[in-house]
Scaffold this motif. Structure first.
Motif, PDB file in Angstrom:
ATOM      1  N   GLY A   1       5.663 -19.651   7.627  1.00  0.00           N
ATOM      2  CA  GLY A   1       6.296 -20.934   7.371  1.00  0.00           C
ATOM      3  C   GLY A   1       5.429 -21.854   6.525  1.00  0.00           C
ATOM      4  O   GLY A   1       4.310 -21.508   6.120  1.00  0.00           O
TER       5      GLY A   1
ATOM      6  N   ASP B   1      16.527 -25.962  14.232  1.00  0.00           N
ATOM      7  CA  ASP B   1      17.651 -25.373  13.509  1.00  0.00           C
ATOM      8  C   ASP B   1      17.401 -23.886  13.329  1.00  0.00           C
ATOM      9  O   ASP B   1      16.300 -23.473  12.946  1.00  0.00           O
TER      10      ASP B   1
ATOM     11  N   THR C   1      19.304 -20.723  11.368  1.00  0.00           N
ATOM     12  CA  THR C   1      20.367 -20.164  10.540  1.00  0.00           C
ATOM     13  C   THR C   1      20.038 -18.709  10.258  1.00  0.00           C
ATOM     14  O   THR C   1      19.050 -18.163  10.770  1.00  0.00           O
TER      15      THR C   1
ATOM     16  N   SER D   1      18.902 -17.601   7.609  1.00  0.00           N
ATOM     17  CA  SER D   1      17.768 -17.483   6.691  1.00  0.00           C
ATOM     18  C   SER D   1      16.576 -18.363   7.047  1.00  0.00           C
ATOM     19  O   SER D   1      15.475 -18.122   6.547  1.00  0.00           O
ATOM     20  N   THR D   2      16.762 -19.352   7.929  1.00  0.00           N
ATOM     21  CA  THR D   2      15.708 -20.342   8.139  1.00  0.00           C
ATOM     22  C   THR D   2      15.614 -20.766   9.597  1.00  0.00           C
ATOM     23  O   THR D   2      16.630 -20.912  10.290  1.00  0.00           O
TER      24      THR D   2
ATOM     25  N   VAL E   1      13.817 -23.996  11.532  1.00  0.00           N
ATOM     26  CA  VAL E   1      13.179 -25.280  11.270  1.00  0.00           C
ATOM     27  C   VAL E   1      12.850 -25.948  12.601  1.00  0.00           C
ATOM     28  O   VAL E   1      13.713 -26.076  13.486  1.00  0.00           O
TER      29      VAL E   1
ATOM     30  N   GLU F   1       9.097 -25.270   8.290  1.00  0.00           N
ATOM     31  CA  GLU F   1      10.208 -24.364   8.022  1.00  0.00           C
ATOM     32  C   GLU F   1       9.696 -22.935   7.875  1.00  0.00           C
ATOM     33  O   GLU F   1       8.653 -22.706   7.267  1.00  0.00           O
ATOM     34  N   PHE F   2      10.459 -21.973   8.431  1.00  0.00           N
ATOM     35  CA  PHE F   2      10.086 -20.563   8.379  1.00  0.00           C
ATOM     36  C   PHE F   2      11.202 -19.769   7.696  1.00  0.00           C
ATOM     37  O   PHE F   2      12.392 -19.987   7.962  1.00  0.00           O
ATOM     38  N   ASP F   3      10.807 -18.841   6.840  1.00  0.00           N
ATOM     39  CA  ASP F   3      11.754 -17.993   6.121  1.00  0.00           C
ATOM     40  C   ASP F   3      12.071 -16.761   6.978  1.00  0.00           C
ATOM     41  O   ASP F   3      11.221 -15.879   7.160  1.00  0.00           O
ATOM     42  N   LEU F   4      13.295 -16.701   7.510  1.00  0.00           N
ATOM     43  CA  LEU F   4      13.686 -15.594   8.390  1.00  0.00           C
ATOM     44  C   LEU F   4      14.127 -14.362   7.615  1.00  0.00           C
ATOM     45  O   LEU F   4      14.414 -13.336   8.216  1.00  0.00           O
ATOM     46  N   ARG F   5      14.174 -14.458   6.306  1.00  0.00           N
ATOM     47  CA  ARG F   5      14.618 -13.311   5.514  1.00  0.00           C
ATOM     48  C   ARG F   5      13.509 -12.290   5.293  1.00  0.00           C
ATOM     49  O   ARG F   5      13.791 -11.130   4.950  1.00  0.00           O
TER      50      ARG F   5
END
Length: 591
Positions: free
Chosen positions: A43, A149, A151, A153-154, A156, A171-175
Motif C-alpha cells: 500500500g 473500504d 472493492t 481492486s482496492t 482503503v 490504500e492497498f492494491d488488491l490486484r
C-alpha cells in the motif's frame, strides 16, 4: 440422468446469488475480506500529515491472515510488525479493534481501541466510531471514525478525527498480491501462504488439575466416572487408572457412552455393560438399553466425574449423554475440562429447535457452538436449561484460539470415524450426509472428508460446480473408494468427492455441508434422497431433521433457498455467541 456441468454450475450459482431476503451487509463486508485470506498486498499513504512521518519511505503491507468470525489483518510498516486490524462479527454488525504489541509479544499500553460499525454501512464500506473504552483510553480520540473500504481492486483504511484536521489514509492494491510477510508480533505461530504450522503448547487437561490441586473434592468419596478412551493425561494414562490409583479415592462405577469405555464400538452400535478388565470396576453402558444411568446404576456413588474429549459440534452425542445424566442423576457432577479441538472462538450454524431434540442435539445451542465441555454445561445450567449441581475443573494454559494440534496434548481419535483434525473441522457440515442415501465416508480411510454415492458418476462435474462457488478454505477433488462391508454401499467401489481443507482458519464447515447437499440434489434430483425416520428419534422424525435440529434444511435444499437459510443460521450463530459470553472460562489468546 446426470445434469450437464454448465447447467449444474448455473443452478448452483443461481442458488448462491439469489437470496430470499436482503443479506446483512456485515456478512458481505467480512466475506469480501475472507475472499483474500492468506494474501498480502502493498500500500501507500495518501496525503500524509507530519504525524505520519515515521511511515514515510517505509514499505507498507497488509496481510489477511485469519478469516473466521474474526478477521485479523496485520499492517506492517517496514520491519515494525506491531499493528493488527481486527474485524469481528457481532450480533449487531461488525466491530473494529486495533491490536498493538511489542516485539516480545506483550500488549502495548494503548491497544484494543476501536468501535462498532455505524448504521448504514454496506458490503463495500463500514465506518466505525470510537467506543467508550477508546474514549477513556485515548481522550483525544473520542471523535475518531475509522472507515474501511473494500472493492475488487482496492482496500482503503482511513482515520478521521471529527472536529479536527487529523486525517490518516492508506490504500492497498488488491490486484497484485505480494509474498506474505512474517507473523505479527505476539502471534502464536506463522501462517505461511495462509496455512497453519502447528506449535506445541503446554495445555494441562482437567484431570491433571484435579489430581494436582483439587483432589479434596473427591477424597473419601465413592466416585463414578463417565469416560472413554479419550479421557487421559498428557502421558497417555487413562483417567480410569489415574482415579483408581488416586489416594483416598474409591472408584466404584464406570459409565460408557456411545462407542464404549474403550471407544471401539461402531457408530450407533449398542454397547453392553460388564467389568473393566484392568481395574475390576463395574461398567454400565449408556448406549444400549438405557441412555442415562438408572437409580440402581448410581446407588454406589457419591459424585460423578466426566472426562471425554469433545469435538465442538452439537451432533456429537457425548455431551448430551452428560447433560441427560446430570439432569437425572441427583448427584454432584464434576467435569474435567478439555479443549474444543476446532477452536473455542468460532460459532456457526443454527440454534436447535427443541421440537427436534434427540441424542444428536438435546438443547438449544448452535451447531458449532464454540465452547469447551465445561463451558457448555455452565451455559446450560446458568440459563436454566439444565437443573444440575456441576463443578468444572478448568484446564490450565488454554486459550480459545487454539486448534487441538496446538495444545501439546497427544491426539487420540475421539471416536472411530473422526480420524484427523480436518475431519473434526468438517464434521459439523458433512455429518448431514448421514441423513441421506449418499455416504459421509464411513467405511473408508477418511470419513467426513470423503462424500459419495454409487450414482455420483458425474463427480468431476459436481466437484467443479462446488469449486466454482469459491467457498473459503476448501477445495473439492475427485476420487473413488471401496467401501467396507457394513456401511452404505458396503463392498462396492463408488465415486466420491474429497473435501480438502486449504485454510482451516477460513473454512465454514456448516456452509460447506449445506452447499454440498444442494449440489448433490441439483445433480441427481431423482437418485438423491433423505433417509427415513430415525429409529431412536422422537416422533419418528427424519434423520436429517434431527441432525439439523430443524426441518428447514431439507426444505431449503429441495427448494433452492439455501442462501436465505444460511443468512438465518448466521443470525442464530451471532445470537448464540452473545448469549454464551458470561459462561466462558478462557481468554481468547494473542493469535
Amino acid at each position: 440422468m446426470p445434469i450437464p456441468l454448465p447447467l449444474l454450475v448455473g443452478l448452483l450459482t443461481l442458488a448462491a446469488v439469489v437470496p430470499a431476503r436482503p443479506r446483512d451487509p456485515a456478512d458481505d463486508f467480512l466475506q469480501a475480506l475472507r475472499a483474500r485470506c492468506g494474501q498480502a498486498f502493498e500500500g501507500r499513504l495518501i496525503n500524509p500529515q507530519p504525524t505520519d512521518s515515521a511511515m514515510l519511505g517505509q514499505r507498507l503491507v497488509m496481510h489477511v491472515r485469519e478469516c473466521g468470525d474474526t478477521v485479523r489483518v496485520p499492517f506492517h510498516v517496514g520491519d515494525n510488525r506491531s499493528r493488527t486490524w481486527v474485524f469481528t462479527r457481532t450480533a449487531d454488525g461488525v466491530r473494529l479493534k486495533h491490536d498493538h504489541r511489542h516485539e516480545d509479544g506483550s500488549a502495548d499500553a494503548v491497544t484494543q481501541y476501536g468501535g462498532e460499525a455505524r448504521p448504514g454501512g454496506s458490503a463495500a464500506r463500514m465506518a466505525f466510531a470510537a467506543d467508550s473504552l477508546t474514549k477513556a483510553m485515548i481522550p483525544a480520540a473520542r471523535t475518531n471514525v475509522w472507515t474501511v473500504d473494500v472493492t475488487t481492486s482496492t482496500f482503503v483504511y482511513q482515520l478521521e478525527r471529527e472536529g479536527t484536521s487529523r486525517r490518516f489514509r492508506v490504500e492497498f492494491d488488491l490486484r497484485t498480491p505480494v509474498p506474505p510477510p512474517p507473523a505479527p508480533w505476539g502471534a502464536s505461530r506463522d501462517l505461511p501462504d495462509g496455512q497453519p504450522t502447528a506449535k506445541r503448547g503446554n495445555v494441562i487437561p482437567g484431570i491433571e488439575v484435579l489430581l494436582a490441586d483439587s483432589l479434596h473434592l473427591i477424597r473419601g468419596k465413592r466416585v463414578g466416572l463417565l469416560t472413554n478412551h479419550s479421557g487421559r493425561d498428557r502421558k497417555g494414562t487413562s483417567t480410569v487408572d489415574l482415579l483408581f490409583n488416586a489416594p483416598g479415592v474409591k472408584l466404584t462405577a464406570l459409565y460408557g457412552p456411545e462407542h464404549g469405555i474403550r471407544g471401539e464400538a461402531k457408530a450407533g452400535e449398542k454397547v453392553g455393560s460388564g467389568v473393566d478388565a484392568r481395574t475390576g470396576v463395574t461398567v454400565h453402558s449408556l448406549y444400549g438399553a438405557v441412555r442415562v444411568p438408572t437409580p440402581d446404576m448410581l446407588k454406589d456413588i457419591d459424585v460423578l466425574i466426566y472426562d471425554i474429549q469433545d469435538v465442538g459440534a452439537r451432533v456429537y452425542t457425548y455431551q448430551w449423554t452428560l447433560a441427560l445424566t446430570a439432569a437425572s442423576a441427583g448427584k454432584p457432577i464434576i467435569i474435567l475440562d478439555r479443549p474444543n479441538p476446532i477452536r473455542a472462538d468460532r460459532v456457526e450454524g443454527n440454534i436447535l429447535d427443541l421440537a427436534y431434540r434427540s441424542l444428536v442435539g438435546q438443547h438449544a445451542v448452535a451447531l458449532r457452538y464454540g465452547l469447551t465441555p465445561g463451558e457448555l454445561m455452565r451455559y446450560l445450567v446458568g440459563t436454566k436449561a439444565l437443573n444440575a449441581d456441576i463443578t468444572v475443573i478448568p484446564m490450565q494454559q488454554y486459550t480459545r484460539d487454539l486448534w487441538f494440534d496446538e495444545t501439546g496434548l497427544p491426539r487420540v481419535n475421539p471416536s472411530p470415524n473422526l480420524r484427523s483434525l480436518d475431519a473434526e473441522l468438517l464434521y459439523p457440515g458433512t455429518v448431514f450426509f448421514e441423513g441421506t442415501n449418499a455416504t459421509e465416508g464411513r467405511g473408508t480411510d477418511a470419513p467426513f472428508t470423503l462424500i459419495g454415492a454409487d450414482y455420483l458418476t458425474d463427480h468431476a462435474a459436481v466437484a467443479s460446480a462446488l469449486n466454482a462457488l469459491r467457498m473459503p478454505g476448501v477445495r473439492f477433488d475427485t476420487t473413488t473408494r471401496t467401501i467396507e462391508a457394513g456401511y452404505k454401499f458396503g463392498g462396492t467401489t463408488i465415486p466420491m468427492i474429497k473435501v480438502v481443507v486449504t485454510d482451516r482458519n477460513a473454512v465454514r464447515p456448516v456452509e460447506v455441508g449445506i452447499r454440498m447437499l444442494r449440489a448433490f440434489y441439483v445433480a441427481h434430483p431423482k437418485e438423491f434422497s433423505w433417509r427415513g425416520q430415525a429409529l431412536n428419534g422422537p416422533n419418528r422424525r427424519r434423520s436429517i431433521d434431527l441432525l439439523a435440529g430443524t426441518d428447514a434444511l431439507a426444505n431449503a435444499v429441495e427448494k433452492g433457498t439455501i442462501d436465505a437459510l444460511l443468512e438465518g443460521w448466521n443470525a442464530d450463530a451471532a445470537r448464540f455467541r452473545a448469549r454464551i459470553q458470561p459462561y466462558l472460562l478462557y481468554p481468547v489468546g494473542t493469535r
